[in-house]
Design an enzyme around this catalytic site. Structure first.
Site, PDB file in Angstrom:
ATOM      1  N   MET A  31      20.392  45.669  67.058  1.00 37.17           N
ATOM      2  CA  MET A  31      19.840  46.920  66.524  1.00 37.17           C
ATOM      3  C   MET A  31      20.730  47.419  65.385  1.00 37.17           C
ATOM      4  SD  MET A  31      18.025  48.878  69.672  1.00 37.17           S
ATOM      5  CE  MET A  31      19.457  49.687  70.326  1.00 37.17           C
ATOM      6  N   ASP A  36      32.504  43.750  65.723  1.00 34.49           N
ATOM      7  CA  ASP A  36      33.000  42.393  66.003  1.00 34.49           C
ATOM      8  C   ASP A  36      32.320  41.744  67.206  1.00 34.49           C
ATOM      9  OD1 ASP A  36      34.593  42.401  63.836  1.00 34.49           O
ATOM     10  OD2 ASP A  36      36.482  42.709  64.919  1.00 34.49           O
ATOM     11  N   GLY A  37      31.794  42.577  68.111  1.00 32.47           N
ATOM     12  CA  GLY A  37      31.054  42.011  69.259  1.00 32.47           C
ATOM     13  C   GLY A  37      29.835  41.248  68.763  1.00 32.47           C
ATOM     14  N   HIS A  38      29.060  41.880  67.870  1.00 33.06           N
ATOM     15  CA  HIS A  38      27.882  41.194  67.317  1.00 33.06           C
ATOM     16  C   HIS A  38      28.310  39.958  66.523  1.00 33.06           C
ATOM     17  CE1 HIS A  38      26.302  45.502  67.329  1.00 33.06           C
ATOM     18  NE2 HIS A  38      25.384  44.868  68.027  1.00 33.06           N
ATOM     19  N   GLY A 148      24.818  39.494  74.117  1.00 28.99           N
ATOM     20  CA  GLY A 148      26.153  39.831  74.617  1.00 28.99           C
ATOM     21  C   GLY A 148      26.164  40.106  76.113  1.00 28.99           C
ATOM     22  N   GLU A 149      27.260  39.683  76.754  1.00 30.49           N
ATOM     23  CA  GLU A 149      27.441  39.985  78.185  1.00 30.49           C
ATOM     24  C   GLU A 149      27.769  41.453  78.408  1.00 30.49           C
ATOM     25  OE1 GLU A 149      30.380  37.386  79.805  1.00 30.49           O
ATOM     26  OE2 GLU A 149      28.939  35.731  79.996  1.00 30.49           O
ATOM     27  N   MET A 185      33.485  46.916  72.846  1.00 33.79           N
ATOM     28  CA  MET A 185      32.899  47.339  71.566  1.00 33.79           C
ATOM     29  C   MET A 185      31.415  47.640  71.746  1.00 33.79           C
ATOM     30  SD  MET A 185      34.683  45.119  68.622  1.00 33.79           S
ATOM     31  CE  MET A 185      36.465  45.093  68.498  1.00 33.79           C
TER      32      MET A 185
HETATM   33  O1  PAF Z   1      21.092  44.733  72.857  1.00 30.07           O
HETATM   34  C1  PAF Z   1      20.428  45.193  71.897  1.00 30.07           C
HETATM   35  O2  PAF Z   1      20.966  45.461  70.824  1.00 30.07           O
HETATM   36  C2  PAF Z   1      18.932  45.418  72.069  1.00 30.07           C
HETATM   37  O3  PAF Z   1      18.625  45.848  73.360  1.00 30.07           O
HETATM   38  C3  PAF Z   1      18.078  44.195  71.692  1.00 30.07           C
HETATM   39  C4  PAF Z   1      18.365  42.998  72.591  1.00 30.07           C
HETATM   40  C5  PAF Z   1      18.355  43.806  70.236  1.00 30.07           C
HETATM   41  C6  PAF Z   1      16.590  44.533  71.829  1.00 30.07           C
HETATM   42  O4  PAF Z   1      16.225  45.594  71.014  1.00 30.07           O
END
Ligand code: PAF
Length: 287
Positions: A31, A36-38, A148-149, A185
């Protein structure tokens, strides 16, 4: 070069072009407000696939009225720069009309791992997540998708969804990335005031303590109650839950399962002012 795509037609063309030259595609759904997590999830996708697609969509259907949809942090230019520096090929950034055109009337409900925990406090949440994730998977048709976990219940719900609907994608879980003081994060950490930011790392240390307690005593409910008390003493305003669960099904565990090595997860959600933090640990892994 990062290709930014806003329509489904262009997305399908781009994906088809990449596939026609034998590229394997990895998807990282987000979203935005990337940290850094993403970016660790992007790195995992790059290792496992040839081209990485990141989706950026603040999904309105997973927010209840009165939640933080409007103030959810948005920084598409900053996100694009970060993704470019990590070798992302494609940014899928539709608007709400493209994702949910007029007349949209479908919702996916996953039972099993959706029960309890987040659902007790955000009953709308997994319906919104399951529906948008199913759409993203069908839109991009990736070989792998990385989540992510940190959002552990969400990860288990998505694994269930993909299995139950025979979606031909491999779901990969990426580790929670933490600040130096242990705080997981999250894009929502930006909401924390200075004083709440100082309290926030206690969530991780109390989860670690709870993990040790439950393995030592075999008593999940006492460990959960002690943890809720410890969070309140540390300064958390409301504790939604602290729960020791089966790592896969997220069902409650018995003492014999705690003692016989069944994989476990300890999960928690608690509020600091208007900010809701979630986190989880594997108590059987040394932290
Ligand atoms: O974890 C997120 O950022 C959201 O829940 C996701 C998986 C992108 C769905 O909108």
């Amino acid at each position: 070069m990062l290709e930014t795509i806003r329509t489904l037609t262009t997305l399908r063309e781009s994906v088809a072009r990449r596939r026609s030259v034998g590229k394997r595609i990895g998807l990282v759904p987000t979203m935005g407000a990337l940290h850094d997590g993403h970016l660790t999830l992007v790195d995992i996708a790059r290792r496992e696939a040839d081209d990485v697609a990141v989706s950026l969509f603040v999904n309105p259907t997973q927010f209840a009225p009165g939640e933080d949809l409007e103030r959810y942090p948005r920084d598409e230019d900053g996100d694009r720069a970060k993704l470019e520096s990590r070798g992302t090929s494609l940014l899928w950034a539709p608007d709400a009309k493209e994702m949910y055109p007029d007349g949209f009337a479908t919702s996916i409900e996953v039972s099993g791992p959706s029960r309890g925990l987040e659902t007790d406090h955000r009953p709308h949440f997994f319906g919104g997540v399951a529906t948008v994730v199913a759409k993203l998977l069908l839109q991009v048709l990736p070989d792998i998708a990385v989540f992510g976990e940190k959002d552990y219940q969400q990860l288990q719900v998505i694994r269930r969804l993909v299995k139950d609907l025979d979606v031909p994608v491999r779901i990969v879980g990426g580790p929670t990335i933490r600040e130096e003081d242990g705080l997981a994060m999250s894009s929502r950490n930006a909401y924390l005031s200075d004083s709440h930011r100082k309290i926030a790392p206690a969530l991780k240390s109390i989860l670690d303590e709870t993990g040790k307690n439950v393995l030592e005593t075999g008593n999940a409910s006492k460990s959960e109650a002690d943890a809720a008390e410890a969070l309140a003493s540390a300064g958390f305003d409301t504790v939604d839950y602290v729960a020791v669960r089966h790592a896969d099904s997220l069902a409650p565990v018995t003492q014999s399962e705690i003692e016989d090595g069944t994989p476990l997860r300890v999960l928690a959600a608690a509020h600091l002012g208007t900010t809701r933090l979630i986190d989880n640990i594997n108590p059987r892994a040394a932290s």
